[in-house]
Write a protein that holds these residues in place. Sequence first.
Motif, PDB file in Angstrom:
ATOM      1  N   ALA A  76       0.829  -1.205   0.000  1.00  0.00           N
ATOM      2  CA  ALA A  76       0.000   0.000   0.000  1.00  0.00           C
ATOM      3  C   ALA A  76       0.865   1.256   0.000  1.00  0.00           C
ATOM      4  O   ALA A  76       0.548   2.248  -0.661  1.00  0.00           O
ATOM      5  CB  ALA A  76      -0.931  -0.006   1.203  1.00  0.00           C
ATOM      6  N   THR A  77       1.958   1.219   0.737  1.00  0.00           N
ATOM      7  CA  THR A  77       2.862   2.366   0.785  1.00  0.00           C
ATOM      8  C   THR A  77       3.494   2.616  -0.574  1.00  0.00           C
ATOM      9  O   THR A  77       3.559   3.760  -1.049  1.00  0.00           O
ATOM     10  CB  THR A  77       3.957   2.133   1.840  1.00  0.00           C
ATOM     11  OG1 THR A  77       3.344   1.944   3.122  1.00  0.00           O
ATOM     12  CG2 THR A  77       4.912   3.317   1.920  1.00  0.00           C
ATOM     13  N   ALA A  78       3.954   1.553  -1.233  1.00  0.00           N
ATOM     14  CA  ALA A  78       4.582   1.699  -2.542  1.00  0.00           C
ATOM     15  C   ALA A  78       3.595   2.196  -3.582  1.00  0.00           C
ATOM     16  O   ALA A  78       3.943   3.011  -4.444  1.00  0.00           O
ATOM     17  CB  ALA A  78       5.186   0.364  -2.976  1.00  0.00           C
ATOM     18  N   LEU A  79       2.355   1.736  -3.520  1.00  0.00           N
ATOM     19  CA  LEU A  79       1.361   2.166  -4.502  1.00  0.00           C
ATOM     20  C   LEU A  79       1.166   3.685  -4.443  1.00  0.00           C
ATOM     21  O   LEU A  79       1.024   4.343  -5.471  1.00  0.00           O
ATOM     22  CB  LEU A  79       0.037   1.451  -4.257  1.00  0.00           C
ATOM     23  CG  LEU A  79      -1.040   1.649  -5.320  1.00  0.00           C
ATOM     24  CD1 LEU A  79      -1.937   0.427  -5.410  1.00  0.00           C
ATOM     25  CD2 LEU A  79      -1.894   2.886  -5.060  1.00  0.00           C
ATOM     26  N   THR A  84       0.532   7.554 -11.118  1.00  0.00           N
ATOM     27  CA  THR A  84      -0.254   6.954 -12.195  1.00  0.00           C
ATOM     28  C   THR A  84      -1.114   5.821 -11.652  1.00  0.00           C
ATOM     29  O   THR A  84      -2.329   5.771 -11.887  1.00  0.00           O
ATOM     30  CB  THR A  84       0.667   6.432 -13.310  1.00  0.00           C
ATOM     31  OG1 THR A  84       1.384   7.535 -13.879  1.00  0.00           O
ATOM     32  CG2 THR A  84      -0.138   5.745 -14.399  1.00  0.00           C
ATOM     33  N   GLU A  85      -0.502   4.900 -10.909  1.00  0.00           N
ATOM     34  CA  GLU A  85      -1.261   3.799 -10.324  1.00  0.00           C
ATOM     35  C   GLU A  85      -2.284   4.313  -9.322  1.00  0.00           C
ATOM     36  O   GLU A  85      -3.399   3.776  -9.228  1.00  0.00           O
ATOM     37  CB  GLU A  85      -0.307   2.812  -9.646  1.00  0.00           C
ATOM     38  CG  GLU A  85       0.590   2.052 -10.618  1.00  0.00           C
ATOM     39  CD  GLU A  85       1.362   0.944  -9.934  1.00  0.00           C
ATOM     40  OE1 GLU A  85       1.085   0.678  -8.745  1.00  0.00           O
ATOM     41  OE2 GLU A  85       2.238   0.365 -10.578  1.00  0.00           O
ATOM     42  N   ARG A 124       5.854  11.751 -11.564  1.00  0.00           N
ATOM     43  CA  ARG A 124       5.067  10.523 -11.433  1.00  0.00           C
ATOM     44  C   ARG A 124       5.348   9.851 -10.091  1.00  0.00           C
ATOM     45  O   ARG A 124       4.433   9.377  -9.424  1.00  0.00           O
ATOM     46  CB  ARG A 124       5.385   9.550 -12.576  1.00  0.00           C
ATOM     47  CG  ARG A 124       4.706   8.203 -12.379  1.00  0.00           C
ATOM     48  CD  ARG A 124       4.818   7.276 -13.563  1.00  0.00           C
ATOM     49  NE  ARG A 124       4.182   5.996 -13.272  1.00  0.00           N
ATOM     50  CZ  ARG A 124       3.950   5.048 -14.167  1.00  0.00           C
ATOM     51  NH1 ARG A 124       4.313   5.234 -15.429  1.00  0.00           N
ATOM     52  NH2 ARG A 124       3.362   3.921 -13.809  1.00  0.00           N
ATOM     53  N   ARG A 125       6.607   9.872  -9.667  1.00  0.00           N
ATOM     54  CA  ARG A 125       6.976   9.240  -8.405  1.00  0.00           C
ATOM     55  C   ARG A 125       6.923  10.274  -7.287  1.00  0.00           C
ATOM     56  O   ARG A 125       7.668  11.252  -7.296  1.00  0.00           O
ATOM     57  CB  ARG A 125       8.366   8.619  -8.495  1.00  0.00           C
ATOM     58  CG  ARG A 125       8.801   7.914  -7.218  1.00  0.00           C
ATOM     59  CD  ARG A 125      10.119   7.186  -7.386  1.00  0.00           C
ATOM     60  NE  ARG A 125      10.566   6.611  -6.130  1.00  0.00           N
ATOM     61  CZ  ARG A 125      11.308   7.244  -5.230  1.00  0.00           C
ATOM     62  NH1 ARG A 125      11.702   8.490  -5.467  1.00  0.00           N
ATOM     63  NH2 ARG A 125      11.656   6.658  -4.104  1.00  0.00           N
ATOM     64  N   SER A 126       6.041  10.066  -6.353  1.00  0.00           N
ATOM     65  CA  SER A 126       5.902  10.968  -5.213  1.00  0.00           C
ATOM     66  C   SER A 126       7.063  10.772  -4.251  1.00  0.00           C
ATOM     67  O   SER A 126       7.350   9.652  -3.818  1.00  0.00           O
ATOM     68  CB  SER A 126       4.572  10.692  -4.496  1.00  0.00           C
ATOM     69  OG  SER A 126       4.473  11.454  -3.322  1.00  0.00           O
ATOM     70  N   ARG A 127       7.752  11.863  -3.913  1.00  0.00           N
ATOM     71  CA  ARG A 127       8.899  11.801  -3.008  1.00  0.00           C
ATOM     72  C   ARG A 127       9.209  13.205  -2.514  1.00  0.00           C
ATOM     73  O   ARG A 127       8.698  14.186  -3.038  1.00  0.00           O
ATOM     74  CB  ARG A 127      10.123  11.215  -3.731  1.00  0.00           C
ATOM     75  CG  ARG A 127      10.596  12.073  -4.903  1.00  0.00           C
ATOM     76  CD  ARG A 127      11.538  11.294  -5.791  1.00  0.00           C
ATOM     77  NE  ARG A 127      12.152  12.118  -6.834  1.00  0.00           N
ATOM     78  CZ  ARG A 127      11.584  12.428  -7.987  1.00  0.00           C
ATOM     79  NH1 ARG A 127      10.361  11.990  -8.256  1.00  0.00           N
ATOM     80  NH2 ARG A 127      12.219  13.169  -8.875  1.00  0.00           N
ATOM     81  N   ARG A 128      10.047  13.293  -1.515  1.00  0.00           N
ATOM     82  CA  ARG A 128      10.442  14.600  -0.995  1.00  0.00           C
ATOM     83  C   ARG A 128      11.204  15.376  -2.074  1.00  0.00           C
ATOM     84  O   ARG A 128      12.115  14.851  -2.705  1.00  0.00           O
ATOM     85  CB  ARG A 128      11.319  14.424   0.242  1.00  0.00           C
ATOM     86  CG  ARG A 128      11.689  15.718   0.935  1.00  0.00           C
ATOM     87  CD  ARG A 128      12.433  15.449   2.226  1.00  0.00           C
ATOM     88  NE  ARG A 128      11.605  14.724   3.185  1.00  0.00           N
ATOM     89  CZ  ARG A 128      12.017  14.355   4.401  1.00  0.00           C
ATOM     90  NH1 ARG A 128      13.251  14.630   4.783  1.00  0.00           N
ATOM     91  NH2 ARG A 128      11.205  13.708   5.209  1.00  0.00           N
TER      92      ARG A 128
END
Length: 271
Positions: A76-79, A84-85, A124-128
Amino acid sequence: MRIGLITPEPGHPLLADTTALLAPEHTVEALDPVTLGEVPLPPADVYLLKSRTPHALGLARHLERQGAPVVNSAAATALCQDRTEMAELALRAGLPFAPTRTHGSLSTWAAEARLDAPVVVKSRRSRRGDLVARVDDAARLRELAREWPHEPVVVQDHAPNNGWDHKLWAIGDQVFSALRRSELSPGGRGPTRPLPAAELPPGWAGLVREVGTVFALDVYGVDIIDTGGGTPLIVDVNAFPGIRGQAGAPEALAALALRRAAERTRGAAEQ
């Protein structure tokens, strides 16, 4: 009970306050996913995953394979890191999530894009430190493409709103809320204002809980904008956010951890 914290920052206010509540009667162990050598055995009764790094997710998956409950799960954390996912799952479930288009690189999309109205461009990739920007014209798009040429991005149409984000958080069934001036507003991100959950528009608290069910999350944040008349539009979902300054949040997290630990103990006893 033994409660493990998967985080390089056990002093984070939410975790520190939760630890203070648990420590008199329970054992709380912090596991830094980067510096940790061997995982202490036997596994703890429950782990709280307050990190989204590859090391942290790898550790969480290892513990899950050993049968330990992890809040939130590694999957769940990775999703929630893949916008996009995230959008695809939310829209399939019928949630009022912002329609989202994906592009392999910002520079490639910028070279062919034709903007008819403002859009919001996000990594696309959520991050700090990721990219989140409003784009009103081709000049601004070219500027971002020079700064982030190879960044995979998602694009959402900019929805008219009053410039305030509704920051909603959930710990189990308990919902917390605040208002924050949007980082996309002309003046940039502003201070966070308190917003009692009782003052949310009708149905919003239930919507937050529905997000938790769809995404299989126990501790999470939902960013919502009001597009007019209390009509919500979800623009982001976060696994285990900071939830700073929310009265009752440490108590809710401590209670959730003990609940999950007790469920694991009962399950083991029944086997």
